[in-house]
Design an enzyme around this catalytic site. Sequence first.
Site, PDB file in Angstrom:
ATOM      1  N   ASP A 117      -0.572 -88.893  -4.400  1.00 32.79           N
ATOM      2  CA  ASP A 117       0.436 -89.697  -5.283  1.00 32.79           C
ATOM      3  C   ASP A 117       0.703 -90.876  -4.543  1.00 32.79           C
ATOM      4  O   ASP A 117       0.972 -91.865  -5.032  1.00 32.79           O
ATOM      5  CB  ASP A 117       1.427 -88.767  -5.405  1.00 32.79           C
ATOM      6  N   SER A 134       8.621 -88.719   1.945  1.00 27.52           N
ATOM      7  CA  SER A 134       7.906 -89.506   3.001  1.00 27.52           C
ATOM      8  C   SER A 134       7.233 -90.673   2.640  1.00 27.52           C
ATOM      9  O   SER A 134       6.390 -91.483   3.045  1.00 27.52           O
ATOM     10  CB  SER A 134       6.498 -88.505   2.977  1.00 27.52           C
TER      11      SER A 134
END
Length: 303
Positions: A252, A291
């Site tokens: 993603d 992240s």
Amino acid sequence: MDIAVIGSNMVDLISYITRMPAEGETIEAPDFALGCGGKGANQAVAAARLGSEVLMVTRVGDDLFAANTVANFEANGIDTTFVLPTVGTSGVAPIFVDEQSRNSIIIVKGANASLTPADLEAAEAEIARCRLIVVQLEIPIETVHAAIDLAVRLDVPILLNPAPATHGLDYARVAQCEYFVPNETELATLTGMPAGTTNEITAAAAALIEKGCRNVIVTLGSRGVLWVSTDGEVLIPQDNPVEAVDTTGAGDAFIGCFAHEVTHGSTVHDALVAANAYAANSVTKRGTQTSYASREDFTAWRR
Ligand code: ADP
């Protein structure tokens, strides 16, 4: 608006474990984190953090997770006009990550299963103003097909990430996508061809090109990405040396960055190089959206 993401949102319930539990076994996880996830939301957040203006078209439930999800979109500067309320549970994803950073994920689609073609029609005027539509397979397949039909009708390029691997995608519509971005498993599922070796992956991607796809972009984990188009194939190796801590959501991150880059003037090749770097940066940190670097942090890290 730069990008319309038509897709899922999930609440990630992440347990960090030392090993996977056996059937019937109860084990203790030393650590836990609750995060915002879902492939659609992840890709939207990655693109927004890099500076894209993003419209999110999705559905949330009427539970305690919904307000948190909307607040998270807003905190990332994402347009929530079409984050639509639904009676029932939001999407949730229990995730296990072990010490070798291997993961197991369960998806409860919840409200994501209620995103309909009619929802896309309601958002049509806003979607028409975007330069790229991004869609994945955590929403009903008829809505994915409607998104492709809408993209064709509006003449807006569309990126289809066929994840998670699902049967039933209409080949004729896949061929209408400007960018088709599977990982190796998804490519094998969709084509019914083996995708273990580089030669097999190239052959399976080439079969899609023959059916009319313009750009087939196969992510290869730590090996990087293979881009196949009518001009041939290009392997863009992962040349960012990183120590992977948690690869959840790497795909993603990759797609969010790629979408940002191609809507901001990059060539496909340069966008893939940037996406490899952005995804590499994301695997050095725990979690999915947690992240994903901001543009400033990513730029500083790449130097
Ligand atoms: P998915 O997460 O959808 O299974 P991949 O595993 O193919 O997708 O990863 C997507 C991209 O993330 C890769 O093309 C690569 O750029 C990057 N990536 C994934 N795993 C690693 C890793 N261990 N080290 C460096 N980069 C990685």
